[in-house]
Design a protein around this motif. Structure first.
Motif, PDB file in Angstrom:
ATOM      1  N   ASN A 133       8.934   5.307  -0.506  1.00 21.49           N
ATOM      2  CA  ASN A 133       8.375   4.359  -1.162  1.00 21.49           C
ATOM      3  C   ASN A 133       8.555   2.969  -0.772  1.00 21.49           C
ATOM      4  OD1 ASN A 133       6.379   6.037  -2.967  1.00 21.49           O
ATOM      5  ND2 ASN A 133       8.131   6.766  -3.758  1.00 21.49           N
ATOM      6  N   PRO A 134       7.493   1.954  -0.961  1.00 21.44           N
ATOM      7  CA  PRO A 134       7.915   0.519  -0.602  1.00 21.44           C
ATOM      8  C   PRO A 134       8.989   0.172  -1.851  1.00 21.44           C
ATOM      9  CG  PRO A 134       5.556   0.746  -1.372  1.00 21.44           C
ATOM     10  CD  PRO A 134       6.084   2.179  -0.994  1.00 21.44           C
ATOM     11  N   MET A 135       9.773  -0.866  -1.587  1.00 23.44           N
ATOM     12  CA  MET A 135      10.645  -1.233  -2.654  1.00 23.44           C
ATOM     13  C   MET A 135      10.773  -2.877  -2.474  1.00 23.44           C
ATOM     14  SD  MET A 135      14.505  -0.379  -3.522  1.00 23.44           S
ATOM     15  CE  MET A 135      14.241   1.443  -3.422  1.00 23.44           C
ATOM     16  N   LYS A 171       1.606  11.444  -1.520  1.00 25.55           N
ATOM     17  CA  LYS A 171       0.188  11.497  -0.768  1.00 25.55           C
ATOM     18  C   LYS A 171      -0.700  11.186  -1.283  1.00 25.55           C
ATOM     19  CE  LYS A 171       1.942  15.269   2.298  1.00 25.55           C
ATOM     20  NZ  LYS A 171       1.851  16.627   2.957  1.00 25.55           N
ATOM     21  N   GLN A 172      -0.735  10.464  -2.533  1.00 19.92           N
ATOM     22  CA  GLN A 172      -1.913   9.691  -3.208  1.00 19.92           C
ATOM     23  C   GLN A 172      -1.966   8.225  -2.611  1.00 19.92           C
ATOM     24  OE1 GLN A 172      -0.550  10.448  -7.268  1.00 19.92           O
ATOM     25  NE2 GLN A 172      -2.252  11.916  -7.596  1.00 19.92           N
ATOM     26  N   GLU A 173      -2.832   8.038  -2.027  1.00 23.73           N
ATOM     27  CA  GLU A 173      -2.932   6.609  -1.066  1.00 23.73           C
ATOM     28  C   GLU A 173      -3.672   5.680  -1.815  1.00 23.73           C
ATOM     29  OE1 GLU A 173      -4.000   7.414   2.601  1.00 23.73           O
ATOM     30  OE2 GLU A 173      -1.787   8.388   3.260  1.00 23.73           O
ATOM     31  N   PRO A 181      -2.740   7.821 -11.238  1.00 19.98           N
ATOM     32  CA  PRO A 181      -1.371   7.853 -11.947  1.00 19.98           C
ATOM     33  C   PRO A 181      -0.354   6.967 -11.394  1.00 19.98           C
ATOM     34  CG  PRO A 181      -1.493   9.765 -11.199  1.00 19.98           C
ATOM     35  CD  PRO A 181      -2.786   9.240 -10.855  1.00 19.98           C
ATOM     36  N   ILE A 182      -0.071   5.719 -11.985  1.00 17.14           N
ATOM     37  CA  ILE A 182       0.914   4.688 -11.029  1.00 17.14           C
ATOM     38  C   ILE A 182       1.855   4.315 -12.244  1.00 17.14           C
ATOM     39  CG2 ILE A 182      -0.718   3.934  -9.487  1.00 17.14           C
ATOM     40  CD1 ILE A 182      -0.901   1.484 -11.211  1.00 17.14           C
ATOM     41  N   GLY A 183       3.212   3.885 -11.770  1.00 17.29           N
ATOM     42  CA  GLY A 183       4.244   3.118 -12.846  1.00 17.29           C
ATOM     43  C   GLY A 183       5.350   2.486 -11.550  1.00 17.29           C
ATOM     44  N   SER A 205       0.871  -1.167   0.006  1.00 17.81           N
ATOM     45  CA  SER A 205      -0.158   0.020   0.056  1.00 17.81           C
ATOM     46  C   SER A 205       0.903   1.380   0.011  1.00 17.81           C
ATOM     47  CB  SER A 205      -0.928   0.035   1.212  1.00 17.81           C
ATOM     48  OG  SER A 205      -0.219   0.214   2.560  1.00 17.81           O
ATOM     49  N   TRP A 206       0.375   2.247  -0.480  1.00 17.62           N
ATOM     50  CA  TRP A 206       0.838   3.574  -0.469  1.00 17.62           C
ATOM     51  C   TRP A 206       0.013   4.585   0.655  1.00 17.62           C
ATOM     52  CZ3 TRP A 206      -0.403   2.568  -5.784  1.00 17.62           C
ATOM     53  CH2 TRP A 206       0.597   2.029  -6.638  1.00 17.62           C
ATOM     54  N   SER A 207       0.490   4.579   1.843  1.00 16.52           N
ATOM     55  CA  SER A 207      -0.233   4.972   2.697  1.00 16.52           C
ATOM     56  C   SER A 207       0.778   5.918   3.750  1.00 16.52           C
ATOM     57  CB  SER A 207      -0.959   4.046   3.664  1.00 16.52           C
ATOM     58  OG  SER A 207      -0.077   3.251   4.205  1.00 16.52           O
TER      59      SER A 207
END
Length: 423
Positions: A217-219, A378-380, A290-292, A197-199
């Motif tokens: 960011n997670p990796m 901050k886009q979760e 928007p992701i990548g 997750s992005w949180s």
């Protein structure tokens, strides 16, 4: 003259009930290759088009309806036919993704809640209608994807193809249609997946100068191991130069959002436009973000991200990409042999059986790192990374510890020379 035809049976069940090409799970539907074979009566010297009728049928529901007293009903179903663009199409049937346009649409029927749905397809004659095996040299194949309109609707079906029309390239021409299933799980037997997750601080957004928040960011480490019994098929990948890995990044879209809205956002894997002024935290709207995902092939890139939220040397980023607000994005990574670890005794071709976490093996040897992120900080949201390959065992491991540079090294990037991903 006798009508030449071919029929196959299949079912939508579990993950294979993927829905139509407006949803990200469309690629999980059953897929069939359509080819034309020459019979004794055919004349390959003759040109012209070949007309093929395709029919998808659901089981007769009238008897069951009479027994239950309910009205006869069928799933809204239809057909999508595409022409692949070489072997890179593989499992990358991602709908409406301009970064993964490895196919061209040939036909799409309406989706009717009727027992039978039919359509006529025109294929070029003289060469089997483009039914040859796909290769990297540009050969293509025609693929038929039956589906229901909504995902999750289960049931059986049959698919029939027959040559129709009149004249030398129609019925009686000696050309016989052949439908054969493409089972991606057998073509690409090695797979791995991980969810995250992005949180909070982990919603760091894209990399770039002054974007220190991106360091959180997670990796994940994508670990490749050569199969102990040799790779699938007749090709000895153990002695080959590259391994192809297909990587999918999908996001969960809030209810009320669409998995296919928008045409993408700016930005890129190597060159990122600088934001003007101080950006505010964007509110989450209905629809996909928007992701990548970035790909690195050495730990030095990870150290730079952790320290500064950017990678100074562009060559440390394995390939380029664009952020896009699709529910799923994918790329093929053609990874050099230096990124693969030797086979372990008794290792199995399933991800996750060897355990461990990324970053535990020091700075020696090749490594493949994936950093999924949104375009803005901050886009979760939540996401899943999936990887599949025919060439190497795969594991996806969260990176919890980034190794320090080996003593005596300059700390500069040592990216292996190879071909980047194709997206």
């Amino acid at each position: 003259a006798a009508v030449e035809w071919s029929m196959v049976r299949g079912e939508f069940r579990g993950e294979s009930a993927g829905g139509a090409d407006h949803v990200a799970t469309w690629r999980r539907n059953p897929v069939f290759r359509l080819s034309l074979e020459s019979g004794e009566a055919s004349n390959e010297a003759e040109g012209g088009d070949v007309h093929v009728c395709l029919t998808m049928s659901q089981p007769d529901a009238r008897k069951a309806a009479r027994g239950s007293g309910e009205q006869v009903s069928y799933h809204a179903a239809g057909l999508t036919v595409i022409r692949s663009h070489g072997a890179a199409t593989g499992p990358m049937l991602v709908p409406a993704d301009p970064e993964a346009a490895h196919y061209s649409p040939l036909l799409r029927t309406s989706f009717w809640n009727k027992r039978d749905v039919s359509a006529e397809l025109t294929l070029p004659g003289g060469g089997g209608g483009g039914g040859g095996a796909a290769t990297d040299d540009g050969e293509s194949e025609v693929l038929v994807v039956p589906s229901t309109y909504e995902s999750g609707l289960e049931g059986a079906f049959s698919l029939t193809a027959c040559v129709v029309g009149s004249g030398e390239r129609g019925a009686g021409s000696g050309l016989r249609p052949v439908l054969s299933p493409l089972v991606f799980d057998s073509r690409y037997p090695f797979s791995a997946s991980v969810s995250g997750s992005w949180s909070g601080p982990a919603a760091g957004g894209r990399l770039g100068a002054g974007r220190i928040e991106a360091a959180k960011n997670p990796m994940y480490e994508l670990r490749l191991t050569l199969p102990s019994g040799g790779p699938s098929g007749d090709t000895d990948v153990g002695g080959g130069e590259f391994a192809d890995v297909y990587v999918f990044l999908s996001q969960e879209v809030p209810k009320g959002g669409s998995g296919n809205d928008g045409s993408g956002s700016g930005g890129g894997g190597r060159r990122v436009a600088k934001a003007k002024g101080k950006s505010k935290s964007p509110a989450r709207k209905a629809g996909p973000l928007p992701i990548g995902f970035y790909t690195f092939t050495d730990w030095e890139a990870a150290r730079q991200v952790s320290a500064d939220g950017q990678v100074v040397a562009s060559e440390a980023i394995f390939d380029s990409f664009k952020f896009t607000n699709r529910q799923v994005v994918c790329r093929r990574l053609r990874l050099p042999r230096s990124c693969m670890k030797p086979a372990m005794g008794g290792a199995k071709g399933q991800a996750g059986e060897q355990g461990g976490e990324g970053g535990a093996e020091g700075d020696a040897g090749g490594v493949v790192l994936l950093l999924p992120c949104t375009y803005e900080a901050k886009q979760e949201g939540t996401f899943t990374i999936e990887a599949m390959s025919a060439d190497a065992n795969l594991e996806l491991l969260p990176v919890t510890d980034i190794p320090k540079p080996a003593i005596g090294t300059s700390g500069t990037s040592t990216r292996p020379v190879g071909q980047g991903g194709r997206g």
